[in-house]
Structures are given as structure tokens and as C-alpha cells.
Design a protein around this motif. Sequence first.
Motif, PDB file in Angstrom:
ATOM      1  N   PRO A   1      11.930  14.747   0.703  1.00 15.57           N
ATOM      2  CA  PRO A   1      12.564  13.429   0.544  1.00 15.57           C
ATOM      3  C   PRO A   1      12.292  12.953  -0.095  1.00 15.57           C
ATOM      4  CG  PRO A   1      11.835  14.112   2.279  1.00 15.57           C
ATOM      5  CD  PRO A   1      11.356  15.062   2.040  1.00 15.57           C
ATOM      6  N   PHE A   2      10.612  12.226   0.003  1.00 18.40           N
ATOM      7  CA  PHE A   2      10.320  10.468  -0.407  1.00 18.40           C
ATOM      8  C   PHE A   2      10.522  10.989  -1.898  1.00 18.40           C
ATOM      9  CE2 PHE A   2       6.553   8.926  -2.359  1.00 18.40           C
ATOM     10  CZ  PHE A   2       6.792   7.276  -1.968  1.00 18.40           C
ATOM     11  N   LEU A   3      10.009  12.286  -2.251  1.00 12.75           N
ATOM     12  CA  LEU A   3      10.556  12.370  -4.107  1.00 12.75           C
ATOM     13  C   LEU A   3      11.926  12.362  -4.592  1.00 12.75           C
ATOM     14  CD1 LEU A   3       7.624  15.231  -4.822  1.00 12.75           C
ATOM     15  CD2 LEU A   3       7.340  12.769  -5.359  1.00 12.75           C
ATOM     16  N   VAL A   4      12.722  12.965  -3.729  1.00 13.98           N
ATOM     17  CA  VAL A   4      13.959  12.597  -3.994  1.00 13.98           C
ATOM     18  C   VAL A   4      14.383  10.892  -4.532  1.00 13.98           C
ATOM     19  CG1 VAL A   4      16.462  12.772  -3.055  1.00 13.98           C
ATOM     20  CG2 VAL A   4      14.602  14.339  -2.979  1.00 13.98           C
ATOM     21  N   LEU A   5      13.865  10.130  -3.620  1.00 14.67           N
ATOM     22  CA  LEU A   5      14.746   8.878  -3.264  1.00 14.67           C
ATOM     23  C   LEU A   5      13.751   8.115  -4.347  1.00 14.67           C
ATOM     24  CD1 LEU A   5      13.857   8.209   0.360  1.00 14.67           C
ATOM     25  CD2 LEU A   5      16.126   8.500  -0.567  1.00 14.67           C
ATOM     26  N   GLU A   6      12.379   7.923  -4.684  1.00 15.24           N
ATOM     27  CA  GLU A   6      11.525   7.671  -5.412  1.00 15.24           C
ATOM     28  C   GLU A   6      12.219   8.427  -7.009  1.00 15.24           C
ATOM     29  OE1 GLU A   6       9.338   4.737  -5.017  1.00 15.24           O
ATOM     30  OE2 GLU A   6       9.328   5.040  -3.045  1.00 15.24           O
ATOM     31  N   SER A   7      12.698   8.929  -6.806  1.00 14.88           N
ATOM     32  CA  SER A   7      12.993   9.278  -8.676  1.00 14.88           C
ATOM     33  C   SER A   7      14.181   9.108  -8.594  1.00 14.88           C
ATOM     34  CB  SER A   7      12.762  11.067  -8.478  1.00 14.88           C
ATOM     35  OG  SER A   7      11.631  11.429  -8.601  1.00 14.88           O
ATOM     36  N   ALA A   8      14.929   8.922  -7.755  1.00 14.86           N
ATOM     37  CA  ALA A   8      16.268   8.178  -7.736  1.00 14.86           C
ATOM     38  C   ALA A   8      16.514   6.756  -8.047  1.00 14.86           C
ATOM     39  CB  ALA A   8      17.189   8.702  -6.695  1.00 14.86           C
ATOM     40  N   ALA A   9      15.366   6.712  -7.267  1.00 14.58           N
ATOM     41  CA  ALA A   9      15.105   4.594  -7.210  1.00 14.58           C
ATOM     42  C   ALA A   9      14.140   4.473  -8.828  1.00 14.58           C
ATOM     43  CB  ALA A   9      14.018   4.287  -6.632  1.00 14.58           C
ATOM     44  N   LEU A  10      13.663   5.228  -9.676  1.00  6.80           N
ATOM     45  CA  LEU A  10      13.376   5.202 -11.025  1.00  6.80           C
ATOM     46  C   LEU A  10      14.417   4.875 -12.119  1.00  6.80           C
ATOM     47  CD1 LEU A  10      10.752   5.198 -12.899  1.00  6.80           C
ATOM     48  CD2 LEU A  10      11.025   7.896 -12.885  1.00  6.80           C
ATOM     49  N   PHE A  11      15.677   5.299 -11.276  1.00  8.29           N
ATOM     50  CA  PHE A  11      16.440   5.906 -12.581  1.00  8.29           C
ATOM     51  C   PHE A  11      18.074   4.014 -11.716  1.00  8.29           C
ATOM     52  CE2 PHE A  11      14.909   9.861 -13.044  1.00  8.29           C
ATOM     53  CZ  PHE A  11      14.039   9.563 -14.651  1.00  8.29           C
TER      54      PHE A  11
ATOM     55  N   PRO B   1       1.187  -0.808   0.321  1.00  9.63           N
ATOM     56  CA  PRO B   1       0.101  -0.112  -0.431  1.00  9.63           C
ATOM     57  C   PRO B   1       1.035   1.423   0.027  1.00  9.63           C
ATOM     58  CG  PRO B   1      -0.814  -1.909   1.375  1.00  9.63           C
ATOM     59  CD  PRO B   1       0.544  -2.284   1.210  1.00  9.63           C
ATOM     60  N   PHE B   2       0.278   2.446  -0.830  1.00  6.04           N
ATOM     61  CA  PHE B   2       1.324   3.363  -0.666  1.00  6.04           C
ATOM     62  C   PHE B   2       1.482   4.183   0.460  1.00  6.04           C
ATOM     63  CE2 PHE B   2       1.605   7.948  -1.253  1.00  6.04           C
ATOM     64  CZ  PHE B   2       2.955   8.109  -2.510  1.00  6.04           C
ATOM     65  N   GLU B   3       0.844   4.332   1.178  1.00  6.57           N
ATOM     66  CA  GLU B   3       1.043   4.445   2.327  1.00  6.57           C
ATOM     67  C   GLU B   3       1.829   3.826   3.852  1.00  6.57           C
ATOM     68  OE1 GLU B   3      -2.212   4.598   1.854  1.00  6.57           O
ATOM     69  OE2 GLU B   3      -2.387   6.412   1.479  1.00  6.57           O
ATOM     70  N   THR B   4       1.938   2.449   3.152  1.00  4.82           N
ATOM     71  CA  THR B   4       3.143   1.801   3.714  1.00  4.82           C
ATOM     72  C   THR B   4       4.555   1.874   3.300  1.00  4.82           C
ATOM     73  OG1 THR B   4       1.798   0.315   4.487  1.00  4.82           O
ATOM     74  CG2 THR B   4       4.195  -0.713   4.566  1.00  4.82           C
ATOM     75  N   ILE B   5       4.574   2.646   2.230  1.00  4.63           N
ATOM     76  CA  ILE B   5       5.943   2.963   1.127  1.00  4.63           C
ATOM     77  C   ILE B   5       6.070   4.150   1.627  1.00  4.63           C
ATOM     78  CG2 ILE B   5       7.487   3.148  -0.885  1.00  4.63           C
ATOM     79  CD1 ILE B   5       4.827   1.382  -2.640  1.00  4.63           C
ATOM     80  N   LEU B   6       5.461   4.942   1.728  1.00  2.00           N
ATOM     81  CA  LEU B   6       5.456   6.391   2.423  1.00  2.00           C
ATOM     82  C   LEU B   6       6.241   6.321   3.625  1.00  2.00           C
ATOM     83  CD1 LEU B   6       5.381   9.821   1.902  1.00  2.00           C
ATOM     84  CD2 LEU B   6       2.392   9.209   2.327  1.00  2.00           C
ATOM     85  N   GLN B   7       5.300   6.239   4.515  1.00  7.75           N
ATOM     86  CA  GLN B   7       5.810   5.926   6.031  1.00  7.75           C
ATOM     87  C   GLN B   7       7.326   4.798   5.995  1.00  7.75           C
ATOM     88  OE1 GLN B   7       4.823   7.001   8.718  1.00  7.75           O
ATOM     89  NE2 GLN B   7       6.759   6.278   9.365  1.00  7.75           N
ATOM     90  N   ASN B   8       7.190   3.808   5.559  1.00 10.75           N
ATOM     91  CA  ASN B   8       8.882   3.867   5.817  1.00 10.75           C
ATOM     92  C   ASN B   8      10.091   3.897   5.072  1.00 10.75           C
ATOM     93  OD1 ASN B   8       7.596   1.016   6.178  1.00 10.75           O
ATOM     94  ND2 ASN B   8       7.858  -0.084   4.837  1.00 10.75           N
ATOM     95  N   ARG B   9       9.942   4.885   4.244  1.00 13.38           N
ATOM     96  CA  ARG B   9      11.067   5.742   3.563  1.00 13.38           C
ATOM     97  C   ARG B   9      10.727   7.159   4.404  1.00 13.38           C
ATOM     98  NH1 ARG B   9      13.908   4.247  -0.275  1.00 13.38           N
ATOM     99  NH2 ARG B   9      12.783   4.376  -3.088  1.00 13.38           N
ATOM    100  N   ALA B  10       9.407   7.555   4.876  1.00 14.19           N
ATOM    101  CA  ALA B  10       9.973   8.814   6.226  1.00 14.19           C
ATOM    102  C   ALA B  10      10.052   8.009   7.075  1.00 14.19           C
ATOM    103  CB  ALA B  10       8.434   8.537   6.334  1.00 14.19           C
ATOM    104  N   THR B  11      10.335   6.993   7.380  1.00 11.93           N
ATOM    105  CA  THR B  11      11.635   5.865   8.612  1.00 11.93           C
ATOM    106  C   THR B  11      13.148   6.813   8.345  1.00 11.93           C
ATOM    107  OG1 THR B  11       9.463   4.944   9.564  1.00 11.93           O
ATOM    108  CG2 THR B  11      11.812   3.920  10.243  1.00 11.93           C
TER     109      THR B  11
END
Length: 305
Positions: free
Chosen positions: A60-70, A8-18
Motif C-alpha cells: 500500500p505504501f507503493l500505491v500511495l507514493e506512486s499516486a503522489a508522484l502524479f 527519514p525514510f522510516e518515518t515516512i514509511l511509518q506515517n503511511r502505515a498509520t
Amino acid sequence: MQNTKMPPFETILQNRATMIEAVLREILSTHPQDGEIARPDRLVEAMRHGVLNGGKRLRPFLVLESAALFSGDESASLRVAAALECIHCYSLIHDDLPAMDDDDLRRGRPTVHKAFDDATAILAGDALLTLAFDIIVSPETELALDAKVALVSGLARASGLGGMVGGQMFDMAAEKAHPGEEGIIRLQAMKTGALIRFACEAGAILADASDEDRTRMTEYGAAIGLAFQLADDLLDLTADTATLGKTAGKDVAAGKATLAAMHGPDWTRQQLNGLVAQAKDLLTPFDERADVLRQTADFIANRRN
């Protein structure tokens, strides 16, 4: 194509926040770094109050996910993400001051100037601002020199005179000048949108993505940045203080110009839906690899605080 195995998206968001929180706690220690003389305990405490107070950590979540995309390096992207969050939190500390938005609550807790004092809040913001650039250029952030230069330049311009700070100036002036729609869009693209746009571009920069992909991510960031502000303005009109975690209705009470106040909730929701569709279209070349970023666009438009 939807990835059915995705949590679930909220789980991904929370994991990244942690993950981000752990990096920030380490960075905001009282232990002096090489070249520093001492870190005042009260100043560090105020900085930690302003930074380690929960929150979605969207930028910061957007940084992580954008970097992971590449397929960018996760350790480096975490540090760049932490740097961006320091900038964002410094801006909130200063925005809450009596001379600016004069707010007592931030994420359901007393703002830094209320928990400490005005002078300490100013210094905490100053320290977070300069710390952000230190984080990017430090040896612990293992990136090529040209990537660090691009990140420092991009962050400086997104957060400074022609970006977030300039947007705040326009926003303050808008309480008296009442700009039209074009002026509102400009100030919001600067005050709120610039850091969100940079967050998406930063991931592409640190992952050494192509110029075309970097441009695409910048455009995606611009679309969700405007969506974020529209959603924020809509919440200011419709939500209560307990739900928001900050004082509701302050923009309306202050006479601030917003598109939501100008056109009403129905128009605002329609525009939000259009921006989400635009953001998702920009991610089409990445297929299911960009599913988390597609969900991010939906989350931004539909958030409740």
C-alpha cells in the motif's frame, strides 16, 4: 538531486502505515454495509488478526507514493492501497495454513489458523479477497469508472491465476520439480512480484498518468519486486526467527528452489544492487519528486525482516 528537507525514510514509511491502518480498521468493522445481511463477529475478528498486526505495509505504501508522484487524490489512493493490502493479507493467511507452508508465526504473532482454526482462516482469507474488489468499486472510492475498471482488472490478474496464485502453485511444485533459474524467476515474478508491480502501476492508473509513465512505473515495480524476493530469500538463509518474525530457514528445509540457495549470498547481494540501480534509473525523469521511491528501492534491498 536529493531532497534534503525530506524526513527519514522510516518515518515516512511509518506515517503511511498509520494512515493505511486507520482505513483498514474502519473497513473491517462489524457493522454491515449496504447490501450485506450481517458480519459474523468471529470472522471479523480473524480478519482483523490477519490484517491489523503491524507490518511495513510496503505494497500500500507503493500505491500511495506512486499516486503522489502524479498528484493523485490521496483519499482514493488510500482506499486502493487498503484493497491491495487485503489481497496481500488474505494470501498470507492462506499460505500459512497446514496444507500450504504450515507456519505458526506471522509478524511475531500466531498465524490466523493457530489463533482461531483452519476453517476460520480459510473463510477470513476468502472474505478479504472479495472485500478488496468491493473497496475499489464502492462509491466511497471517488474515481472515474474507467480507472476503477482498470484497477479491478489489474488487481485480478496480478493476484489470480496468472499472478500471485499461479506463482504459489509453481512454488509448491518447485519443492519436488526443482526448476532452473528461469523457472525460479518466473514463479517469483508471479508469487511475490506481481502485487508489488501492480502497486506501482495502480498509483499511476488512479492518478491518470500517461501511458509512458504507467509503463515506467510498472517496470520499476517489476525491478523492486524481484529485489524484494531476493532479499527475502537471502534473509531465509542468514537471519534468525526472532529477527524475521516468522520461522527462519523454512524454504531451505522444505527444499524450495530459490536463487539465493542456488547461487549463494554474495551473488544474491550483487544482483540486489543491480536491481536497485535499475529501479532508480527508471525514476530519472521524475527528478527529486521520486526520491521516496528511490529510497524504497534501497530499503527493500537492505531490509532485515
